[in-house]
Scaffold this motif. Structure first.
Motif, PDB file in Angstrom:
ATOM      1  N   VAL A 129       0.838  -1.197   0.000  1.00 25.58           N
ATOM      2  CA  VAL A 129       0.000   0.000   0.000  1.00 25.58           C
ATOM      3  C   VAL A 129       0.875   1.249   0.000  1.00 25.58           C
ATOM      4  O   VAL A 129       1.881   1.317   0.697  1.00 25.58           O
ATOM      5  CB  VAL A 129      -0.914   0.002   1.252  1.00 25.58           C
ATOM      6  CG1 VAL A 129      -1.823   1.215   1.268  1.00 25.58           C
ATOM      7  CG2 VAL A 129      -1.738  -1.288   1.314  1.00 25.58           C
ATOM      8  N   TYR A 130       0.469   2.238  -0.807  1.00 24.09           N
ATOM      9  CA  TYR A 130       1.079   3.562  -0.747  1.00 24.09           C
ATOM     10  C   TYR A 130      -0.020   4.582  -0.947  1.00 24.09           C
ATOM     11  O   TYR A 130      -1.096   4.259  -1.418  1.00 24.09           O
ATOM     12  CB  TYR A 130       2.210   3.729  -1.773  1.00 24.09           C
ATOM     13  CG  TYR A 130       1.829   3.650  -3.223  1.00 24.09           C
ATOM     14  CD1 TYR A 130       1.896   4.789  -4.027  1.00 24.09           C
ATOM     15  CD2 TYR A 130       1.440   2.454  -3.812  1.00 24.09           C
ATOM     16  CE1 TYR A 130       1.565   4.727  -5.375  1.00 24.09           C
ATOM     17  CE2 TYR A 130       1.114   2.387  -5.152  1.00 24.09           C
ATOM     18  CZ  TYR A 130       1.178   3.528  -5.924  1.00 24.09           C
ATOM     19  OH  TYR A 130       0.852   3.476  -7.264  1.00 24.09           O
ATOM     20  N   ASP A 131       0.243   5.855  -0.535  1.00 21.29           N
ATOM     21  CA  ASP A 131      -0.847   6.815  -0.588  1.00 21.29           C
ATOM     22  C   ASP A 131      -0.526   8.025  -1.448  1.00 21.29           C
ATOM     23  O   ASP A 131       0.607   8.466  -1.538  1.00 21.29           O
ATOM     24  CB  ASP A 131      -1.290   7.219   0.821  1.00 21.29           C
ATOM     25  CG  ASP A 131      -0.486   8.325   1.445  1.00 21.29           C
ATOM     26  OD1 ASP A 131      -0.873   9.490   1.298  1.00 21.29           O
ATOM     27  OD2 ASP A 131       0.524   8.001   2.101  1.00 21.29           O
ATOM     28  N   GLN A 132      -1.575   8.518  -2.078  1.00 25.35           N
ATOM     29  CA  GLN A 132      -1.473   9.606  -3.044  1.00 25.35           C
ATOM     30  C   GLN A 132      -1.063  10.925  -2.397  1.00 25.35           C
ATOM     31  O   GLN A 132      -0.376  11.731  -3.012  1.00 25.35           O
ATOM     32  CB  GLN A 132      -2.822   9.767  -3.754  1.00 25.35           C
ATOM     33  CG  GLN A 132      -2.868  10.880  -4.769  1.00 25.35           C
ATOM     34  CD  GLN A 132      -4.090  10.791  -5.621  1.00 25.35           C
ATOM     35  OE1 GLN A 132      -4.183   9.877  -6.436  1.00 25.35           O
ATOM     36  NE2 GLN A 132      -5.030  11.696  -5.437  1.00 25.35           N
ATOM     37  N   SER A 133      -1.453  11.146  -1.142  1.00 26.29           N
ATOM     38  CA  SER A 133      -1.171  12.433  -0.506  1.00 26.29           C
ATOM     39  C   SER A 133       0.293  12.579  -0.090  1.00 26.29           C
ATOM     40  O   SER A 133       0.739  13.665   0.240  1.00 26.29           O
ATOM     41  CB  SER A 133      -2.087  12.652   0.701  1.00 26.29           C
ATOM     42  OG  SER A 133      -1.765  11.721   1.720  1.00 26.29           O
ATOM     43  N   LEU A 172      -7.637  12.616  -1.949  1.00 21.15           N
ATOM     44  CA  LEU A 172      -6.797  13.746  -1.550  1.00 21.15           C
ATOM     45  C   LEU A 172      -5.906  14.169  -2.713  1.00 21.15           C
ATOM     46  O   LEU A 172      -5.623  13.370  -3.613  1.00 21.15           O
ATOM     47  CB  LEU A 172      -5.927  13.349  -0.348  1.00 21.15           C
ATOM     48  CG  LEU A 172      -6.684  12.950   0.923  1.00 21.15           C
ATOM     49  CD1 LEU A 172      -5.708  12.493   1.990  1.00 21.15           C
ATOM     50  CD2 LEU A 172      -7.548  14.092   1.429  1.00 21.15           C
ATOM     51  N   PRO A 173      -5.427  15.418  -2.698  1.00 19.85           N
ATOM     52  CA  PRO A 173      -4.550  15.866  -3.778  1.00 19.85           C
ATOM     53  C   PRO A 173      -3.226  15.114  -3.761  1.00 19.85           C
ATOM     54  O   PRO A 173      -2.753  14.674  -2.716  1.00 19.85           O
ATOM     55  CB  PRO A 173      -4.344  17.353  -3.506  1.00 19.85           C
ATOM     56  CG  PRO A 173      -4.910  17.633  -2.169  1.00 19.85           C
ATOM     57  CD  PRO A 173      -5.714  16.465  -1.737  1.00 19.85           C
ATOM     58  N   VAL A 174      -2.630  15.009  -4.936  1.00  9.58           N
ATOM     59  CA  VAL A 174      -1.313  14.392  -5.066  1.00  9.58           C
ATOM     60  C   VAL A 174      -0.310  15.298  -4.377  1.00  9.58           C
ATOM     61  O   VAL A 174      -0.389  16.522  -4.479  1.00  9.58           O
ATOM     62  CB  VAL A 174      -0.944  14.204  -6.554  1.00  9.58           C
ATOM     63  CG1 VAL A 174       0.471  13.658  -6.700  1.00  9.58           C
ATOM     64  CG2 VAL A 174      -1.940  13.292  -7.236  1.00  9.58           C
ATOM     65  N   SER A 175       0.652  14.678  -3.670  1.00  8.93           N
ATOM     66  CA  SER A 175       1.665  15.488  -3.003  1.00  8.93           C
ATOM     67  C   SER A 175       2.387  16.349  -4.025  1.00  8.93           C
ATOM     68  O   SER A 175       2.566  15.963  -5.176  1.00  8.93           O
ATOM     69  CB  SER A 175       2.640  14.608  -2.225  1.00  8.93           C
ATOM     70  OG  SER A 175       3.229  13.662  -3.062  1.00  8.93           O
TER      71      SER A 175
END
Length: 189
Positions: A129-133, A172-175
């Motif tokens: 798992v990894y997250d977009q934010s 959520l927005p991309v970092s």
């Protein structure tokens, strides 16, 4: 002679009653044993899969596991320490068939821990798992987990174990650090 004959008949009746009681107890014990073996065989043939869910701290592993298991998410972020194990069932292909899924939510600090053998023992698949934010650092952490699993399982065995990647927090927005995104998603060879 009549008294001895009566006493012998009484003893014979008592012994036959004891034999009958023992026979019934033995038949019950044999039936219980057959049921126990059938129950064990049913459990051995039951479909159960174990999946390890791995990724960086705060990437949404615990929320993902809670959603899959149908349990409420924690309203406050708490880092998983060690491992959190959750079971859920899903319908199988046959009518009435259920498949048990054991989800092992492994805390991010465990990546270099001594308990990995225990956490990975009996695992049938991995979800990374990894997250977009926080995509850059989160993706890097996910690939580090992949390296840990590859080291633990070895390349040949790893090819036989299903593995998936999941991007979370897509609402959520991309970092904003594009350099991290580019360097981690497109590494130089």
């Amino acid at each position: 002679i009549a008294k001895v004959s009566n006493d012998l008949n009484d003893e014979k009746t008592r012994l036959n009653a004891q034999i009958d009681t023992h026979r019934k107890a033995q038949e019950k014990a044999e039936a219980d044993l057959r049921n126990l073996v059938a129950s064990r065989d049913e459990k051995l043939n039951a479909k159960k899969y174990t999946i390890a869910v791995l990724g960086d701290k705060g990437c949404g592993k615990s929320s993902l596991v809670a959603d899959w298991a149908g349990t409420p998410r924690s309203p406050v972020y708490r880092e998983t320490i060690g491992i959190n194990i959750v079971w859920t069932t899903v319908p199988g292909k046959k009518a009435g068939e259920e498949i048990t899924i054991e989800l092992r939510d492994v805390g991010s600090l465990e990546r270099n821990g001594l308990m990995l053998d225990t956490y990975f023992n009996g695992v049938d698949g991995f979800i990374f798992v990894y997250d977009q934010s926080n995509i850059g650092a989160s993706y890097k952490g996910m690939t580090e987990w992949m390296d840990v699993v590859l080291k633990y399982y070895g390349e040949e065995r790893m090819l036989r174990v299903p593995s998936y990647t999941i991007l979370t927090k897509t609402d959520l927005p991309v970092s904003s650090d594009e350099s991290l995104i580019v360097s981690y998603l497109h590494p130089r060879h």
